[in-house]
Design a protein around this motif. Structure first.
Motif, PDB file in Angstrom:
ATOM      1  N   GLY A   1       0.813  -1.208   0.000  1.00  0.00           N
ATOM      2  CA  GLY A   1       0.000   0.000   0.000  1.00  0.00           C
ATOM      3  C   GLY A   1       0.849   1.261   0.000  1.00  0.00           C
ATOM      4  N   GLU A   2       0.156   2.397   0.033  1.00  0.00           N
ATOM      5  CA  GLU A   2       0.842   3.689  -0.006  1.00  0.00           C
ATOM      6  C   GLU A   2       1.868   3.763   1.128  1.00  0.00           C
ATOM      7  OE1 GLU A   2      -0.828   8.086  -0.602  1.00  0.00           O
ATOM      8  OE2 GLU A   2      -1.115   7.354   1.446  1.00  0.00           O
ATOM      9  N   PRO A   3       3.156   4.030   0.791  1.00  0.00           N
ATOM     10  CA  PRO A   3       4.203   3.926   1.814  1.00  0.00           C
ATOM     11  C   PRO A   3       4.737   5.267   2.311  1.00  0.00           C
ATOM     12  CG  PRO A   3       5.196   3.799  -0.337  1.00  0.00           C
ATOM     13  CD  PRO A   3       3.718   4.067  -0.567  1.00  0.00           C
ATOM     14  N   ASN A   4       5.342   5.194   3.468  1.00  0.00           N
ATOM     15  CA  ASN A   4       6.261   6.220   3.940  1.00  0.00           C
ATOM     16  C   ASN A   4       7.639   5.590   3.800  1.00  0.00           C
ATOM     17  OD1 ASN A   4       8.064   7.727   5.521  1.00  0.00           O
ATOM     18  ND2 ASN A   4       6.450   8.407   6.905  1.00  0.00           N
ATOM     19  N   TYR A   5       8.346   5.946   2.742  1.00  0.00           N
ATOM     20  CA  TYR A   5       9.612   5.284   2.465  1.00  0.00           C
ATOM     21  C   TYR A   5      10.659   5.567   3.538  1.00  0.00           C
ATOM     22  CZ  TYR A   5       7.736   4.195  -2.117  1.00  0.00           C
ATOM     23  OH  TYR A   5       6.954   3.707  -3.131  1.00  0.00           O
ATOM     24  N   ALA A   6      10.589   6.752   4.128  1.00  0.00           N
ATOM     25  CA  ALA A   6      11.592   7.130   5.133  1.00  0.00           C
ATOM     26  C   ALA A   6      11.572   6.191   6.337  1.00  0.00           C
ATOM     27  CB  ALA A   6      11.363   8.568   5.584  1.00  0.00           C
ATOM     28  N   THR A   7      10.393   5.681   6.670  1.00  0.00           N
ATOM     29  CA  THR A   7      10.257   4.791   7.823  1.00  0.00           C
ATOM     30  C   THR A   7       9.968   3.345   7.417  1.00  0.00           C
ATOM     31  OG1 THR A   7       7.886   5.301   7.998  1.00  0.00           O
ATOM     32  CG2 THR A   7       9.419   6.675   9.270  1.00  0.00           C
TER      33      THR A   7
ATOM     34  N   ASP B   1      -3.967 -20.391   0.251  1.00  0.00           N
ATOM     35  CA  ASP B   1      -3.398 -21.584   0.870  1.00  0.00           C
ATOM     36  C   ASP B   1      -2.055 -21.264   1.509  1.00  0.00           C
ATOM     37  OD1 ASP B   1      -5.313 -23.811   0.015  1.00  0.00           O
ATOM     38  OD2 ASP B   1      -4.876 -22.814  -1.889  1.00  0.00           O
ATOM     39  N   GLU B   2      -1.297 -20.362   0.884  1.00  0.00           N
ATOM     40  CA  GLU B   2       0.001 -19.960   1.405  1.00  0.00           C
ATOM     41  C   GLU B   2       0.204 -18.474   1.131  1.00  0.00           C
ATOM     42  OE1 GLU B   2       3.126 -22.433  -0.188  1.00  0.00           O
ATOM     43  OE2 GLU B   2       1.914 -24.250   0.026  1.00  0.00           O
ATOM     44  N   ILE B   3       0.886 -17.796   2.048  1.00  0.00           N
ATOM     45  CA  ILE B   3       1.159 -16.373   1.908  1.00  0.00           C
ATOM     46  C   ILE B   3       2.648 -16.135   2.096  1.00  0.00           C
ATOM     47  CG2 ILE B   3       0.743 -14.049   2.832  1.00  0.00           C
ATOM     48  CD1 ILE B   3      -2.023 -15.015   3.713  1.00  0.00           C
ATOM     49  N   TYR B   4       3.265 -15.473   1.101  1.00  0.00           N
ATOM     50  CA  TYR B   4       4.672 -15.127   1.146  1.00  0.00           C
ATOM     51  C   TYR B   4       4.806 -13.614   1.135  1.00  0.00           C
ATOM     52  CZ  TYR B   4       5.286 -20.039  -0.001  1.00  0.00           C
ATOM     53  OH  TYR B   4       5.233 -21.412   0.024  1.00  0.00           O
ATOM     54  N   CYS B   5       5.950 -13.122   1.642  1.00  0.00           N
ATOM     55  CA  CYS B   5       6.074 -11.676   1.802  1.00  0.00           C
ATOM     56  C   CYS B   5       7.532 -11.236   1.736  1.00  0.00           C
ATOM     57  CB  CYS B   5       5.468 -11.259   3.154  1.00  0.00           C
ATOM     58  SG  CYS B   5       5.290  -9.477   3.375  1.00  0.00           S
ATOM     59  N   SER B   6       7.735 -10.071   1.179  1.00  0.00           N
ATOM     60  CA  SER B   6       9.027  -9.392   1.256  1.00  0.00           C
ATOM     61  C   SER B   6       9.363  -9.127   2.717  1.00  0.00           C
ATOM     62  CB  SER B   6       8.935  -8.061   0.491  1.00  0.00           C
ATOM     63  OG  SER B   6       9.868  -7.115   0.967  1.00  0.00           O
ATOM     64  N   PRO B   7      10.641  -9.024   3.073  1.00  0.00           N
ATOM     65  CA  PRO B   7      11.014  -8.724   4.462  1.00  0.00           C
ATOM     66  C   PRO B   7      10.875  -7.251   4.824  1.00  0.00           C
ATOM     67  CG  PRO B   7      12.985  -8.954   3.128  1.00  0.00           C
ATOM     68  CD  PRO B   7      11.832  -9.329   2.237  1.00  0.00           C
ATOM     69  N   LEU B   8      10.542  -6.387   3.871  1.00  0.00           N
ATOM     70  CA  LEU B   8      10.465  -4.953   4.150  1.00  0.00           C
ATOM     71  C   LEU B   8       9.148  -4.596   4.841  1.00  0.00           C
ATOM     72  CD1 LEU B   8      12.133  -3.414   0.975  1.00  0.00           C
ATOM     73  CD2 LEU B   8      13.156  -4.147   3.136  1.00  0.00           C
ATOM     74  N   GLY B   9       9.215  -3.600   5.711  1.00  0.00           N
ATOM     75  CA  GLY B   9       8.082  -3.254   6.561  1.00  0.00           C
ATOM     76  C   GLY B   9       6.819  -2.900   5.815  1.00  0.00           C
ATOM     77  N   ARG B  10       6.932  -2.162   4.720  1.00  0.00           N
ATOM     78  CA  ARG B  10       5.731  -1.728   3.994  1.00  0.00           C
ATOM     79  C   ARG B  10       4.981  -2.907   3.369  1.00  0.00           C
ATOM     80  NH1 ARG B  10      10.444   0.139   1.608  1.00  0.00           N
ATOM     81  NH2 ARG B  10      10.804  -0.281  -0.618  1.00  0.00           N
ATOM     82  N   ALA B  11       5.716  -3.936   2.975  1.00  0.00           N
ATOM     83  CA  ALA B  11       5.068  -5.140   2.444  1.00  0.00           C
ATOM     84  C   ALA B  11       4.448  -5.960   3.564  1.00  0.00           C
ATOM     85  CB  ALA B  11       6.073  -5.975   1.660  1.00  0.00           C
ATOM     86  N   ILE B  12       5.172  -6.096   4.666  1.00  0.00           N
ATOM     87  CA  ILE B  12       4.653  -6.853   5.812  1.00  0.00           C
ATOM     88  C   ILE B  12       3.381  -6.209   6.350  1.00  0.00           C
ATOM     89  CG2 ILE B  12       5.120  -7.467   8.219  1.00  0.00           C
ATOM     90  CD1 ILE B  12       8.047  -7.914   7.404  1.00  0.00           C
TER      91      ILE B  12
END
Length: 235
Positions: A9-15, A39-50
């Motif tokens: 979603g819309e991010p605050n890149y600084a944080t 059935d399964e959910i995968y995710c980037s390790p970056l905060g905005r994706a999590i």
């Protein structure tokens, strides 16, 4: 198998987090995605994706699994360059008519990528990681098609990013990356669905059945301006 590639979603890149509006997008996205579930959910390790994945995971009771290669960081290093204004930005964020100049096979030789650290090898890294990921899910990449090692009817979610996601889709769909970047885009919190049909001959090719869908934004009556800003300091 259905593979859902979902941009944060819309991010605050600084944080490295979502803005208040981005959190509303994530909630709206969860309501939409929970209708049929995963059935399964995968995710980037970056905060905005999590933070984008969390509402969906909580509602479905499915934990996300971190995939380091889905991070934006390496893609940013590989595909960004210093522009005439002195700022670093995506090389493919230029006027799209410039992206398709020259030989498609040697797309990385286009002058727009001249300032990039490693456009060609960065793209290959994403392609190789994609192949390894799909192989774990039962689909083994050949030159362009996939051999079905284990047929699956699963719905798989991958919460990731713009630069990584567009390069990934280019590889999955066997479209030269410069052509993909010139012709297609994915919005904040958008959903792209790729189907790998379980054909009787044991061979399949990913087919995009839905690109950058933002119907949840309309349903939640959220502003379009916050999903269509696809370029900027980092995506």
């Amino acid at each position: 198998m259905l593979l859902y590639i979902i941009r944060h979603g819309e991010p605050n890149y600084a944080t490295d987090s979502l803005t208040p509006n981005g959190k509303k997008q994530a909630d709206a996205l969860a309501e939409r995605l929970c209708v049929h579930g995963f059935d399964e959910i995968y995710c980037s390790p970056l905060g905005r994706a999590i933070q984008t994945a969390e509402p969906t995971c909580e509602r479905l009771g499915i934990p996300y699994k971190i995939e380091q290669w889905m991070s934006e960081d390496a893609a940013w290093d590989d595909f960004s360059a210093i522009g005439g204004d002195g700022n670093r930005n995506w090389a493919f964020g230029c006027q799209n008519t410039k992206l398709t100049d020259g030989d498609y096979k040697n797309w990385h030789e286009n002058p727009v990528f001249a300032g990039c650290k490693a456009a060609q090898s960065g793209y290959k890294r994403i392609a190789d990681c994609s192949d390894e990921f799909l192989a774990r899910l039962g689909y083994e990449r050949g030159e362009r098609h996939y051999k079905i090692k284990t047929a699956s009817e699963k719905r798989i979610a991958a919460f990731c990013h713009h630069g990584l996601g567009t390069a990934w889709l280019s590889h999955l769909l066997s479209i030269p990356p410069n052509v993909f970047w010139a012709s297609f885009n994915i919005a904040h919190s958008s959903v792209t669905i790729v189907e790998l049909a379980n054909n009787a001959d044991g061979i399949t090719a990913p087919q995009c059945v839905c690109l950058s869908d933002i119907s949840h934004i309309y349903k939640a009556e959220l502003p379009l301006s916050s999903v269509l800003g696809v370029y900027g300091g980092g995506v």
